[in-house]
Design a protein around this motif. Structure first.
Motif, mmCIF file in Angstrom:
data_model
loop_
_atom_site.group_PDB
_atom_site.id
_atom_site.type_symbol
_atom_site.label_atom_id
_atom_site.label_comp_id
_atom_site.label_asym_id
_atom_site.label_seq_id
_atom_site.Cartn_x
_atom_site.Cartn_y
_atom_site.Cartn_z
ATOM 1 N N THR A 84 52.106 70.257 64.508
ATOM 2 C CA THR A 84 51.068 70.371 65.526
ATOM 3 C C THR A 84 50.247 71.634 65.275
ATOM 4 O OG1 THR A 84 50.624 70.415 67.907
ATOM 5 C CG2 THR A 84 52.569 71.606 67.135
ATOM 6 N N GLY A 85 48.995 71.607 65.668
ATOM 7 C CA GLY A 85 48.150 72.782 65.475
ATOM 8 C C GLY A 85 46.679 72.441 65.573
ATOM 9 N N GLU A 86 45.862 73.461 65.411
ATOM 10 C CA GLU A 86 44.420 73.246 65.390
ATOM 11 C C GLU A 86 44.059 72.383 64.188
ATOM 12 O OE1 GLU A 86 41.862 76.750 66.984
ATOM 13 O OE2 GLU A 86 43.381 77.618 65.670
ATOM 14 N N CYS A 87 43.029 71.563 64.361
ATOM 15 C CA CYS A 87 42.659 70.674 63.263
ATOM 16 C C CYS A 87 41.159 70.700 63.021
ATOM 17 C CB CYS A 87 43.126 69.248 63.538
ATOM 18 S SG CYS A 87 42.234 68.408 64.871
ATOM 19 N N CYS A 88 40.818 70.238 61.838
ATOM 20 C CA CYS A 88 39.418 70.080 61.438
ATOM 21 C C CYS A 88 39.273 68.658 60.907
ATOM 22 C CB CYS A 88 39.063 71.093 60.361
ATOM 23 S SG CYS A 88 37.405 70.887 59.680
ATOM 24 N N ILE A 89 38.388 67.879 61.509
ATOM 25 C CA ILE A 89 38.178 66.492 61.087
ATOM 26 C C ILE A 89 36.856 66.392 60.341
ATOM 27 C CG2 ILE A 89 37.996 64.092 61.814
ATOM 28 C CD1 ILE A 89 39.506 64.841 64.356
ATOM 29 N N LEU A 90 36.925 65.903 59.109
ATOM 30 C CA LEU A 90 35.713 65.715 58.309
ATOM 31 C C LEU A 90 35.303 64.256 58.337
ATOM 32 C CD1 LEU A 90 36.300 67.896 55.098
ATOM 33 C CD2 LEU A 90 35.235 68.526 57.273
ATOM 34 N N ASP A 91 34.057 63.999 58.696
ATOM 35 C CA ASP A 91 33.510 62.642 58.686
ATOM 36 C C ASP A 91 33.016 62.345 57.268
ATOM 37 O OD1 ASP A 91 32.194 60.256 58.972
ATOM 38 O OD2 ASP A 91 31.225 60.790 60.861
ATOM 39 N N GLU A 194 33.815 63.423 70.176
ATOM 40 C CA GLU A 194 33.650 64.132 71.437
ATOM 41 C C GLU A 194 34.979 64.716 71.917
ATOM 42 O OE1 GLU A 194 30.505 61.320 70.650
ATOM 43 O OE2 GLU A 194 32.670 61.005 70.819
ATOM 44 N N PHE A 195 36.057 63.942 71.755
ATOM 45 C CA PHE A 195 37.356 64.401 72.240
ATOM 46 C C PHE A 195 37.884 65.557 71.408
ATOM 47 C CE2 PHE A 195 41.848 64.499 73.063
ATOM 48 C CZ PHE A 195 41.978 64.111 74.391
ATOM 49 N N ALA A 196 37.560 65.590 70.115
ATOM 50 C CA ALA A 196 38.151 66.564 69.199
ATOM 51 C C ALA A 196 37.760 68.005 69.521
ATOM 52 C CB ALA A 196 37.765 66.236 67.762
ATOM 53 N N LYS A 197 36.671 68.197 70.244
ATOM 54 C CA LYS A 197 36.240 69.561 70.558
ATOM 55 C C LYS A 197 37.271 70.244 71.444
ATOM 56 C CE LYS A 197 31.379 68.173 70.273
ATOM 57 N NZ LYS A 197 30.117 67.947 71.033
ATOM 58 N N GLY A 198 37.892 71.287 70.914
ATOM 59 C CA GLY A 198 38.897 72.029 71.664
ATOM 60 C C GLY A 198 40.258 71.386 71.710
ATOM 61 N N ALA A 199 40.466 70.292 70.954
ATOM 62 C CA ALA A 199 41.740 69.574 70.984
ATOM 63 C C ALA A 199 42.699 70.102 69.918
ATOM 64 C CB ALA A 199 41.522 68.079 70.787
ATOM 65 N N THR A 200 43.972 69.864 70.145
ATOM 66 C CA THR A 200 45.040 70.170 69.197
ATOM 67 C C THR A 200 45.563 68.860 68.619
ATOM 68 O OG1 THR A 200 45.712 72.168 70.365
ATOM 69 C CG2 THR A 200 47.362 71.152 68.960
ATOM 70 N N PHE A 201 45.941 68.885 67.363
ATOM 71 C CA PHE A 201 46.516 67.698 66.721
ATOM 72 C C PHE A 201 48.032 67.752 66.803
ATOM 73 C CE2 PHE A 201 48.200 65.562 62.891
ATOM 74 C CZ PHE A 201 47.706 64.285 63.126
ATOM 75 N N MET A 202 48.651 66.583 67.007
ATOM 76 C CA MET A 202 50.112 66.515 67.081
ATOM 77 C C MET A 202 50.579 65.190 66.480
ATOM 78 S SD MET A 202 52.577 66.640 70.463
ATOM 79 C CE MET A 202 51.992 68.293 70.885
ATOM 80 N N ALA A 203 51.605 65.238 65.626
ATOM 81 C CA ALA A 203 52.189 64.034 65.034
ATOM 82 C C ALA A 203 53.668 64.298 64.790
ATOM 83 C CB ALA A 203 51.486 63.686 63.729
#
Length: 225
Positions: A84-91, A194-203
């Motif tokens: 888990t942690g901060e993430c960066c999503i590339l389109d 839109e949701f990814a702004k300020g979100a944390t990723f978890m898996a």
């Protein structure tokens, strides 16, 4: 219990990046077919139960180093906080089929953040040659760049981050050999940006001692406010 659930929902929101598992669902072509039969059901048996018959690297799943590195770390050896942690999503949906993703395509990645690659292939999930063999994939050069940037993890919306060609093995070996964990078979549904702004990723993986990987539920998490 109802109060607890409602209270939690007001504090946290989730956006699902996982692919569904179902009987006969598409999976890696060299893995056993997915079988999730119903063992017992109502009313005949008075209860309901299903079975799992599938490879550990099926659906949305995590790769541990042991998947490609002999003697490498197993999935249960990592603290849960690892995943888990901060993430960066590339389109990267503009990339053509079969495009090898290299350093020039990864310029928006951020050191220290989990990197997720959206190629659009999560929406093509089907038992077709296009889905199996046509995906853009992370090239060995891109994998080495990720290691050099200090990126802790990388994910993609296909069952193999290195595709299905000759680059697959070196890409996995570069990442997993440097303890960069991998998540595969994501799905970027409408609204992710839109949701990814300020979100944390978890898996989070299942507790599978000695396994080289595990199915997981991949989500973006943020405050309910």
């Amino acid at each position: 219990m109802r109060f607890l659930v409602e209270n939690l929902s007001s504090l946290m929101r989730f956006f699902d990046l996982s692919q569904p598992l179902f009987d006969g669902c598409p999976n890696c072509h060299v893995h056993p077919p997915v079988r999730l039969p119903v063992t017992a059901d109502h009313p005949a048996d008075g209860w309901r139960m299903e079975e799992f018959h599938m490879a550990s690297h099926t659906g949305t799943h995590l790769d541990a180093p042991l998947h490609k590195i002999a003697g490498g770390a197993t999935i249960d050896s990592f603290p849960l906080e690892t995943f888990t942690g901060e993430c960066c999503i590339l389109d990267l949906t503009h990339l053509s089929a079969g495009h090898p993703i290299g350093p020039d395509d990864l310029g928006g990645a951020e050191p220290g953040k989990i990197l997720l690659l959206n190629t659009g292939w999560g929406h093509k999930r089907a038992k077709t040659d296009e889905w199996i063999h046509g995906t853009p994939y992370l090239a060995p050069e891109g994998a080495q760049w990720i290691v050099d940037q200090g990126i802790p993890a990388v994910g993609i919306d296909h069952f193999s981050i290195g595709g299905t060609g000759p680059d697959n093995t070196p890409t996995h070996e570069i990442l997993l050999g440097n303890n960069v964990w991998v998540i595969e078979e994501l799905c970027f549904r409408d609204g992710w940006r839109e949701f990814a702004k300020g979100a944390t990723f978890m898996a989070l993986p299942l507790l599978l001692p000695g396994f080289s990987g595990s199915p997981c539920r991949a989500v973006l998490v943020k405050s309910g406010n």
